[in-house]
Design a protein around this motif. Structure first.
Motif, PDB file in Angstrom:
ATOM      1  N   LEU A  96       6.336   4.523  -0.264  1.00 20.63           N
ATOM      2  CA  LEU A  96       6.938   3.518  -1.142  1.00 20.63           C
ATOM      3  C   LEU A  96       7.104   2.198  -0.403  1.00 20.63           C
ATOM      4  O   LEU A  96       6.782   1.127  -0.940  1.00 20.63           O
ATOM      5  N   SER A  97       7.564   2.245   0.832  1.00 22.67           N
ATOM      6  CA  SER A  97       7.756   1.022   1.626  1.00 22.67           C
ATOM      7  C   SER A  97       6.440   0.289   1.848  1.00 22.67           C
ATOM      8  O   SER A  97       6.383  -0.948   1.751  1.00 22.67           O
ATOM      9  N   LEU A  98       5.386   1.027   2.148  1.00 19.67           N
ATOM     10  CA  LEU A  98       4.077   0.397   2.364  1.00 19.67           C
ATOM     11  C   LEU A  98       3.536  -0.220   1.078  1.00 19.67           C
ATOM     12  O   LEU A  98       2.978  -1.332   1.099  1.00 19.67           O
ATOM     13  N   LEU A  99       3.718   0.478  -0.032  1.00 19.50           N
ATOM     14  CA  LEU A  99       3.280  -0.067  -1.323  1.00 19.50           C
ATOM     15  C   LEU A  99       4.065  -1.336  -1.673  1.00 19.50           C
ATOM     16  O   LEU A  99       3.491  -2.325  -2.147  1.00 19.50           O
ATOM     17  N   LEU A 100       5.361  -1.312  -1.427  1.00 21.50           N
ATOM     18  CA  LEU A 100       6.186  -2.485  -1.717  1.00 21.50           C
ATOM     19  C   LEU A 100       5.832  -3.654  -0.795  1.00 21.50           C
ATOM     20  O   LEU A 100       5.827  -4.809  -1.236  1.00 21.50           O
ATOM     21  N   ALA A 101       5.530  -3.375   0.455  1.00 19.86           N
ATOM     22  CA  ALA A 101       5.128  -4.438   1.380  1.00 19.86           C
ATOM     23  C   ALA A 101       3.824  -5.085   0.912  1.00 19.86           C
ATOM     24  O   ALA A 101       3.685  -6.315   0.923  1.00 19.86           O
ATOM     25  N   ALA A 102       2.879  -4.268   0.491  1.00 22.23           N
ATOM     26  CA  ALA A 102       1.607  -4.795  -0.016  1.00 22.23           C
ATOM     27  C   ALA A 102       1.834  -5.609  -1.282  1.00 22.23           C
ATOM     28  O   ALA A 102       1.268  -6.703  -1.447  1.00 22.23           O
ATOM     29  N   ALA A 103       2.685  -5.105  -2.179  1.00 28.25           N
ATOM     30  CA  ALA A 103       2.985  -5.826  -3.416  1.00 28.25           C
ATOM     31  C   ALA A 103       3.648  -7.159  -3.113  1.00 28.25           C
ATOM     32  O   ALA A 103       3.333  -8.179  -3.729  1.00 28.25           O
TER      33      ALA A 103
END
Length: 98
Positions: free
Chosen positions: A10-17
């Motif tokens: 989730l953290s990696l997806l949010l960082a990319a977003a």
């Protein structure tokens, strides 16, 4: 899947977003000439696009909402964190109106 792995994903997806959304908002601000003009209190010498913080705010609220929906934070904490939306809206209005 272990909880820590879900949170890392989730953290990696949010960082990319956040990265993508910040870039999109920056391009929009440049196109629409939503710029911060430097003054005596500024930390920059040239006009810079405004509103990039909007991407961070959006991603923050998507992130805490996901944590709430997944059951990792309780309702009282979630509602407390949502109260910051008012500050975000006031800050956005201030950015757009000067």
């Amino acid at each position: 899947m272990p909880v820590y792995l879900k949170i890392i994903i989730l953290s990696l997806l949010l960082a990319a977003a956040s990265f993508i959304l910040t870039n999109l908002i920056r391009q929009l601000a440049l196109r629409k000439k939503i710029l911060s003009i430097p003054n005596y209190r500024s930390l920059h010498d040239e006009p810079v696009p405004q509103g990039g913080g909007l991407a961070i705010v959006i991603v923050w609220y998507v992130g805490i909402s996901a944590l709430f929906w997944l059951g990792y934070i309780d309702k009282s904490l979630y509602l407390s964190l949502l109260s910051g939306i008012l500050l975000a809206v006031v800050s956005l209005i201030d950015d757009l109106t000067g």
